[in-house]
Design an enzyme around this catalytic site. Sequence first.
Site, PDB file in Angstrom:
ATOM      1  N   GLY A 124      55.216  90.989 -15.253  1.00 57.97           N
ATOM      2  CA  GLY A 124      55.375  89.623 -14.901  1.00 57.97           C
ATOM      3  C   GLY A 124      56.805  89.187 -15.144  1.00 57.97           C
ATOM      4  O   GLY A 124      56.867  88.654 -16.461  1.00 57.97           O
ATOM      5  N   GLY A 131      62.166  82.880  -8.515  1.00 54.33           N
ATOM      6  CA  GLY A 131      62.086  84.060  -7.974  1.00 54.33           C
ATOM      7  C   GLY A 131      63.215  84.821  -7.974  1.00 54.33           C
ATOM      8  O   GLY A 131      63.503  85.552  -9.112  1.00 54.33           O
ATOM      9  N   ARG A 268      51.332 109.858  25.030  1.00 54.23           N
ATOM     10  CA  ARG A 268      51.445 108.712  26.189  1.00 54.23           C
ATOM     11  C   ARG A 268      51.955 109.024  27.557  1.00 54.23           C
ATOM     12  O   ARG A 268      53.081 109.410  27.457  1.00 54.23           O
ATOM     13  CB  ARG A 268      51.751 107.519  25.394  1.00 54.23           C
ATOM     14  N   ILE A 338      57.248 101.263  20.782  1.00 54.19           N
ATOM     15  CA  ILE A 338      57.057 102.741  21.462  1.00 54.19           C
ATOM     16  C   ILE A 338      55.370 102.855  21.976  1.00 54.19           C
ATOM     17  O   ILE A 338      55.133 103.302  22.833  1.00 54.19           O
ATOM     18  CB  ILE A 338      57.350 103.869  20.465  1.00 54.19           C
ATOM     19  N   HIS A 339      54.740 102.077  20.877  1.00 50.42           N
ATOM     20  CA  HIS A 339      53.336 102.179  20.978  1.00 50.42           C
ATOM     21  C   HIS A 339      52.816 101.257  22.286  1.00 50.42           C
ATOM     22  O   HIS A 339      51.575 101.065  22.636  1.00 50.42           O
ATOM     23  CB  HIS A 339      52.444 101.824  19.926  1.00 50.42           C
ATOM     24  N   GLY A 341      51.265  97.888  23.923  1.00 53.52           N
ATOM     25  CA  GLY A 341      50.206  96.947  23.576  1.00 53.52           C
ATOM     26  C   GLY A 341      49.475  97.804  22.338  1.00 53.52           C
ATOM     27  O   GLY A 341      48.774  97.171  21.702  1.00 53.52           O
ATOM     28  N   GLU A 364      61.072  93.239  -5.854  1.00 55.66           N
ATOM     29  CA  GLU A 364      62.186  93.606  -6.523  1.00 55.66           C
ATOM     30  C   GLU A 364      63.757  93.386  -6.072  1.00 55.66           C
ATOM     31  O   GLU A 364      64.693  94.220  -6.353  1.00 55.66           O
ATOM     32  CB  GLU A 364      61.907  95.137  -6.846  1.00 55.66           C
ATOM     33  N   THR A 366      65.439  90.345  -3.112  1.00 61.53           N
ATOM     34  CA  THR A 366      65.594  90.413  -1.635  1.00 61.53           C
ATOM     35  C   THR A 366      66.906  91.109  -1.286  1.00 61.53           C
ATOM     36  O   THR A 366      67.913  91.342  -2.101  1.00 61.53           O
ATOM     37  CB  THR A 366      65.578  88.839  -1.332  1.00 61.53           C
ATOM     38  N   SER A 367      66.906  91.341   0.241  1.00 60.77           N
ATOM     39  CA  SER A 367      68.035  91.844   0.506  1.00 60.77           C
ATOM     40  C   SER A 367      69.259  91.133   0.237  1.00 60.77           C
ATOM     41  O   SER A 367      70.328  91.501   0.308  1.00 60.77           O
ATOM     42  CB  SER A 367      68.069  92.110   2.325  1.00 60.77           C
TER      43      SER A 367
END
Length: 381
Positions: A124, A131, A268, A338-339, A341, A364, A366-367
């Site tokens: 913690g 943050g 597909r 690519i999938h 729907g 851990e 942020t960017s």
Amino acid sequence: MDLRPTAEQDLLRQTVREFAEAEIRPHVREWDEAQAFSLDLVPRLAALGLMGIQVPEAYGGAGLSAVEYCVCIEELARVDPSVALSVAAHNGLAAAHLLMFGSETQKQKYLVPLAKGEVIGAWGLTEASAGSDAGAMRTTAKRDSEDWIISGTKQFITHGKIGGTLVVMAVTDRSKGRHGVSAFVLDRATPGLSAGRKEDKLGMRASDTSEVILNACRVPAEAMVGGEGEGFVNTMQVLDAGRIGIAALAVGLAQGAYEAASKYARDRRQFGQPIAHFQAIRWKLADMATRIEAARLLTYRAAWLRDQHVERISTASSIAKLYSSEIAVRAAEECVQIHGGYGFVKDYAAEKFFRDVKLCTIGEGTSEIQRLVIARQLLGR
Ligand SMILES: Cc1cc2nc3c(=O)[nH]c(=O)nc-3n(C[C@H](O)[C@H](O)[C@H](O)COP(=O)(O)OP(=O)(O)OC[C@H]3O[C@@H](n4cnc5c(N)ncnc54)[C@H](O)[C@@H]3O)c2cc1C
């Protein structure tokens, strides 16, 4: 330079992959919907050494290297990123802090049960108003003769509800700023320690994320991990190593998304042929595979540097974490695309990768914070 994995590392990858396929894949959706980390999984993770991956065998762990740690986290994340997150938080934060800075007594009492998987670890640092700026924490530890009284609330703690051993950071001397923060190890049974709200999350739902409330928790002097005032500096070193684990998690997640997308593209059919025949889809898959390979190399390089103990790894681990998590976000998005729907519904893994992946650019550090660390190294200040 030799970029090939050893025969042992290949075997490790195969073993963890087979475990994840057999023991985790069948439950991914059920655990995501239940929003619960499966406690039944813990003994099976422990049997493979995955609850004490880098903990020396003398303390009940598997005694593996940082590179091998990445192999394990990557293979878990390829199947279920939220299980990988829980394993990474247990190993890379709670156990790592005790391994790196705990006394021999603390290691025997707390690290051994963590490494054997008898107890789950939590760590913690974060609070509601602290943050990225973790140094602004409000949790305090005040001396009371030989004891310390810890009060405050920690936010977004992985295993905040189910962790049996918690390492928490608290201000012991506010006048010293970051050098006035100390770390403490606590049992779940400590009077005044309780879990607050469990978060209802976008992704990583099978990993418990909860508040930890510390209501005047009395702990003995021996509960301090590392020296008084060393908690913040030690935390930064824990995170340097922990970020390599999140980078490996992102690589594994991206690999899982790539494989799902590649399989779907071959199955597909549209316009009388598999969509994998269309250049637009082929290029997406080629770009995904290229970025994943680059991220994997950055991640393994950072881990290798850690294993060599030759230099500070902050920059290498931040670069690995930044790049891997950002390419993983792109990979998960392309997987959905690519999938079509079918990427938007729960019948396929794509939507879960898309939800889970966002944590990688946040947890851990942020960017933005990774760029800050990298730029500080490049430019000074
Ligand atoms: C699922 C999950 C699990 C977690 N597990 C743990 C855990 O086990 N233990 C623990 O201690 N914490 C844990 N965290 C907390 C996590 O580390 C923090 O959420 C993270 O560090 C960001 O802090 P914050 O959420 O307060 O965002 P903030 O710090 O408020 O950031 C908000 C935005 O501002 C940006 N920002 C902030 N400061 C700067 C700056 N100086 N320059 C540029 N941009 C800036 C950030 O990049 C971000 O985009 C967890 C979080 C999540 C979501």
